[in-house]
Scaffold this motif. Structure first.
Motif: not given
Length: 485
Positions: A368-378
């Motif tokens: 996978s590509a790098p991940v981070s916190g997702s505002m919309s999903r949170s």
């Protein structure tokens, strides 16, 4: 159907009460049934995003589906937040593609080699995140200047828009790129890159300018799909039943576009065949079989990422990965700070930075590509009544175990997936209220950061923004001292 929506309505009203209580009491009380329902809603409504962001990274959309589960599972185990979700976002997708010169790399080495490159980069970003957490960077990141963050966000959102338009307005994204190359905009790209070789973003900016000024080159069917899906995702929620869970407008738009593709023989770009694992493949932990494909970690460490993307310098690779990690973490800081101010949910910066590191290492392990916190999903997780991180663990497990049934997405037009991406950023790109609200020297820093990020790359843009902020702050300090004297 009535019973499902009735249950959802009841569930949403009770979760609303839980969130009101959370404002004064901190994190909500653990209720596993709510977490299971919230996790299932998140899993269903996020599928179009997973495919769309994979396309943004620069590889086949199905890879977004097949690699999303493990990083989120690792995040769910490591995070301390009851609502925060992580994954490939529009920001991490465009940053990875830019840092690794995705299009040029695929053209020269092929998609399979590019997947290995992206996976290796995720590993480096993960390690950098953990190291930075251990040396105390987490608390320092909370002090990043607002002007730099605001300008950087706008520049990245313009990059996201430029990555989505080719497949949105044209039957095949390569059409726009070919048109730009033979136009005056192509000459602009060559000139800018001749002066600043690292200005990879200028191509995207010129793609936007060409597409907007040459509507006669659009593919009629693709453009109509793209525009109608974008409008529905942005405005449709107001016309849908209140009982539907958040994100339903995305699912409905994607489903309608897929049905159109099947019944009317759409001939433009589509998701395409989604491979499935062999029955013997996957990861076995005792009697438990997990249907995920794990990459050769030792092989990833031998990927020539420094030689091919960073001028042969491991130092440059580590610095870029660290900057990527720092920028990533700003998203997490924003989400966690919002939950703290809105709901009194405390959080620890070092822990969340370590969670970012662990989830990126998991991302690298599965390609996978790098991940981070997702505002919309949170935010959706909070709105749907999640009470603990079990919700995102449920989402991850559903993504992993439902993968064999995702072939239903094969005929989905890329124009519809581009609409999902564009709907998330176009409003702020066209009318950047926070950027325009900046005053004085902050406005100069914000606009300068935005322009540099858009034209060059996210990494260079953020660095340039920080330098501008420091230089202007020092100069302003000297001027004020002279006036006092």
């Amino acid at each position: 159907a009535f019973s499902f929506f009735h249950c959802t309505t009841t569930f949403n009203s009770s979760s609303s009460r839980s969130n009101k209580e959370a404002e004064s009491m901190g994190a909500p009380s653990f209720e596993p049934l709510r977490d299971i329902i919230s996790g299932a809603i998140m899993a269903a409504t996020s599928v179009p995003q997973l495919i769309a962001y994979a396309e943004t990274v620069g590889y086949a959309g199905y890879r977004g589906l097949s690699t999303a589960g493990p990083p989120l599972l690792a995040w769910g185990v490591a995070t301390g937040s009851p609502w925060m979700n992580a994954g490939v976002t529009s920001l991490t997708a465009v940053m990875a593609k830019t840092d690794l010169s995705g299009e040029a790399y695929v053209a020269e080495y092929g998609e399979e080699e590019y997947v290995k490159l992206v996976a290796a980069y995720s590993l480096y970003v993960g390690v950098a995140s953990i190291v930075m957490a251990l040396i105390g960077f987490g608390k320092l990141a909370q002090k990043a200047p607002t002007a730099v963050k605001t300008g950087f966000k706008w520049g990245c959102e313009l990059g996201v828009l430029s990555s989505a338009l080719p497949n949105g307005l044209y039957a095949f994204g390569s059409t726009l790129k070919a048109n730009v190359a033979t136009s005056v905009f192509g000459d602009v790209v060559k000139t800018v890159k001749g002066v600043v070789p690292g200005a990879t973003g200028v191509s995207g900016v010129c793609n936007i300018l060409y597409a907007v000024t040459n509507p006669q080159t659009w593919d009629v069917v693709a453009a109509l799909l793209f525009i109608s899906c974008t409008l529905f995702v942005m405005k449709g929620k107001a016309y849908l039943p209140k009982s539907l869970p958040p994100g339903s407008e995305v699912v409905l738009a994607t489903a309608a576009a897929t049905a159109f593709s099947v019944f009317y023989g759409y001939e433009g770009g589509m998701v395409g065949e989604i491979p499935t694992l062999d029955s013997d493949a996957g990861l076995s932990i005792g009697p438990i079989k997990i249907p995920i494909e794990v990459m050769d970690i030792k092989g990833l460490l031998n990927v020539p990422i420094a030689e091919r993307c960073f001028g042969g310098s491991m130092v440059k690779l580590f610095i870029t990965a660290a900057i990527f990690s720092a920028i990533n973490f700003l998203s997490i800081v924003g989400i966690a700070s919002g939950f703290e101010s809105d709901n009194n949910v405390k959080w620890a910066a070092p822990r969340e930075l370590i969670a970012q590191g662990v989830s990126n290492i998991a991302a690298g392990a599965v390609g996978s590509a790098p991940v981070s916190g997702s505002m919309s999903r949170s935010l959706v997780s909070r709105m749907t009544g999640a009470t603990s991180k079990l919700a995102c663990i449920i989402t991850a497990l559903l993504w992993i175990y439902m993968m064999p049934y995702m072939s239903v997405m094969s005929p989905t037009p890329k124009a519809a997936l581009s609409a999902v991406i564009v709907s998330a950023v176009v409003k702020n790109v066209v009318m950047p209220k926070k950027l325009l609200a900046l005053k004085g020297t902050d406005f100069i820093v914000g606009v300068g950061t935005a322009a540099t990020t858009a034209i060059t790359s996210p990494t260079l843009g953020f660095g340039a923004g920080m330098i501008m902020y420091i230089v202007i702050s020092v100069a302003a300090g000297k001027d004020s001292k002279k006036k006092v004297a």
